[in-house]
Design a protein around this motif. Sequence first.
Motif, PDB file in Angstrom:
ATOM      1  N   UNK A  56       0.862  -1.183   0.000  1.00 50.08           N
ATOM      2  CA  UNK A  56       0.000   0.000   0.000  1.00 50.08           C
ATOM      3  C   UNK A  56       0.897   1.231   0.000  1.00 50.08           C
ATOM      4  N   UNK A  57       0.304   2.365  -0.334  1.00 50.46           N
ATOM      5  CA  UNK A  57       1.074   3.583  -0.534  1.00 50.46           C
ATOM      6  C   UNK A  57       0.492   4.715   0.282  1.00 50.46           C
ATOM      7  N   UNK A  58       1.384   5.541   0.846  1.00 55.99           N
ATOM      8  CA  UNK A  58       0.956   6.767   1.490  1.00 55.99           C
ATOM      9  C   UNK A  58       1.759   7.914   0.882  1.00 55.99           C
ATOM     10  N   UNK A  59       1.051   8.954   0.464  1.00 57.44           N
ATOM     11  CA  UNK A  59       1.713  10.131  -0.109  1.00 57.44           C
ATOM     12  C   UNK A  59       2.289  10.965   1.020  1.00 57.44           C
ATOM     13  N   UNK A  60       3.589  11.228   0.950  1.00 59.69           N
ATOM     14  CA  UNK A  60       4.203  11.996   2.030  1.00 59.69           C
ATOM     15  C   UNK A  60       5.468  12.689   1.553  1.00 59.69           C
ATOM     16  N   UNK A  61       5.612  13.930   1.971  1.00 56.46           N
ATOM     17  CA  UNK A  61       6.857  14.672   1.837  1.00 56.46           C
ATOM     18  C   UNK A  61       7.499  14.643   3.216  1.00 56.46           C
ATOM     19  N   UNK A  62       8.544  13.857   3.372  1.00 58.66           N
ATOM     20  CA  UNK A  62       9.101  13.606   4.697  1.00 58.66           C
ATOM     21  C   UNK A  62       9.821  14.793   5.300  1.00 58.66           C
ATOM     22  N   UNK A 107       3.306  15.413   7.346  1.00 64.60           N
ATOM     23  CA  UNK A 107       3.343  14.220   6.503  1.00 64.60           C
ATOM     24  C   UNK A 107       4.006  13.047   7.225  1.00 64.60           C
ATOM     25  N   UNK A 108       4.965  13.336   8.080  1.00 61.10           N
ATOM     26  CA  UNK A 108       5.542  12.245   8.891  1.00 61.10           C
ATOM     27  C   UNK A 108       4.478  11.674   9.809  1.00 61.10           C
ATOM     28  N   UNK A 109       3.592  12.508  10.322  1.00 61.35           N
ATOM     29  CA  UNK A 109       2.506  12.009  11.166  1.00 61.35           C
ATOM     30  C   UNK A 109       1.519  11.181  10.345  1.00 61.35           C
ATOM     31  N   UNK A 110       1.360  11.506   9.055  1.00 58.81           N
ATOM     32  CA  UNK A 110       0.540  10.674   8.177  1.00 58.81           C
ATOM     33  C   UNK A 110       1.120   9.266   8.063  1.00 58.81           C
ATOM     34  N   UNK A 111       2.429   9.180   7.975  1.00 58.70           N
ATOM     35  CA  UNK A 111       3.088   7.872   7.912  1.00 58.70           C
ATOM     36  C   UNK A 111       2.836   7.091   9.196  1.00 58.70           C
ATOM     37  N   UNK A 112       2.957   7.754  10.345  1.00 59.26           N
ATOM     38  CA  UNK A 112       2.693   7.102  11.625  1.00 59.26           C
ATOM     39  C   UNK A 112       1.260   6.572  11.678  1.00 59.26           C
ATOM     40  N   UNK A 113       0.293   7.389  11.266  1.00 56.17           N
ATOM     41  CA  UNK A 113      -1.106   6.959  11.284  1.00 56.17           C
ATOM     42  C   UNK A 113      -1.320   5.753  10.371  1.00 56.17           C
ATOM     43  N   UNK A 114      -0.691   5.759   9.202  1.00 53.51           N
ATOM     44  CA  UNK A 114      -0.835   4.636   8.274  1.00 53.51           C
ATOM     45  C   UNK A 114      -0.192   3.377   8.838  1.00 53.51           C
ATOM     46  N   UNK A 115       0.930   3.529   9.543  1.00 53.62           N
ATOM     47  CA  UNK A 115       1.592   2.373  10.160  1.00 53.62           C
ATOM     48  C   UNK A 115       0.735   1.799  11.275  1.00 53.62           C
ATOM     49  N   UNK A 166      -1.440  -2.057  11.632  1.00 49.31           N
ATOM     50  CA  UNK A 166      -1.301  -2.983  12.754  1.00 49.31           C
ATOM     51  C   UNK A 166       0.052  -2.935  13.409  1.00 49.31           C
ATOM     52  N   UNK A 167       0.804  -1.860  13.149  1.00 47.68           N
ATOM     53  CA  UNK A 167       2.129  -1.716  13.733  1.00 47.68           C
ATOM     54  C   UNK A 167       3.211  -1.962  12.701  1.00 47.68           C
ATOM     55  N   UNK A 168       4.448  -1.862  13.140  1.00 48.91           N
ATOM     56  CA  UNK A 168       5.583  -2.010  12.229  1.00 48.91           C
ATOM     57  C   UNK A 168       6.726  -2.681  12.973  1.00 48.91           C
ATOM     58  N   UNK A 169       7.414  -3.587  12.300  1.00 51.01           N
ATOM     59  CA  UNK A 169       8.612  -4.175  12.903  1.00 51.01           C
ATOM     60  C   UNK A 169       9.856  -4.002  12.027  1.00 51.01           C
ATOM     61  N   UNK A 221       9.743   9.044  15.555  1.00 41.78           N
ATOM     62  CA  UNK A 221       8.285   8.975  15.593  1.00 41.78           C
ATOM     63  C   UNK A 221       7.789   7.531  15.638  1.00 41.78           C
ATOM     64  N   UNK A 222       8.492   6.636  14.928  1.00 42.69           N
ATOM     65  CA  UNK A 222       8.029   5.253  14.822  1.00 42.69           C
ATOM     66  C   UNK A 222       8.620   4.323  15.883  1.00 42.69           C
TER      67      UNK A 222
END
Length: 269
Positions: free
Chosen positions: A54-60, A65-73, A77-80, A119-120
Amino acid sequence: MQLRNARVVLTGASGGIGMAIAEALCAAGARVLAVARRQEALAPLLKRYPDALCWVAADLTLPSDKRKVLAAAEEMGGVNLLINAAGVNHFAMLEQLEDSDINAMLAVNINAPICLTKLLLPLLKQADSAMVVNVGSTYGSIGYAGYASYCATKFALRGFSEALRRELADTRVSVLYVAPRATRTSMNSATAQALNDALKANVDDPQTVASAVIHAIVGDRRDLYLGWPERFFVRLNNLLPQLVDRGLRKQLPLIRRFSEKPENETLKP
């Protein structure tokens, strides 16, 4: 680390090494959240792996936009596994660069991965086993004329990786630093590629780098330096930098000549 069913956040996924890593991860059974500004280049992979990618549009460079990445992660269901592969480069002597060029390299190559990792980290720490992968460069160990600002960002990323690994030593989160040599990607300008040709430099395909990165992740490596004799020169530069100084000084006239070529001019070695 086992990649089947791994939950991955991958930056720089829409081109070069990042896209090759995305494809390799999906093929290995991982679930991948691809972070990129635009979707077009990822469309074939999204179609091929609809359940894995899946894809999330973000300008890091933007906190929102970094918070958008966190929300998508979190939604995934989390990230490892976090792979910081986004990067920008600009081949030019320092006095030829605009401040905006320098600031862009600092923002994308070092500020973005540090802030996104911070953030992650709470999500990564929740996993039974997790890893942060920072994609640096051979130029993170050897300062090279024509790449002073780029080298500065990659030296910083290498230092960040080393310090973070020690900071997380009593957690279940490990850190892998990856140092590719020259790689055939769109990040290299025509002049940079022409210089590589003139110097007869070894240039890897993104798929070669991605395969090595995947093996390093699975093998729980702490660092990965690609290419020979580049690995030798990294060690030599650590031990005898003045010897490397003398060797690289011989290349300086050629580097200056290519750095002064307009991008639209036909370039020959």
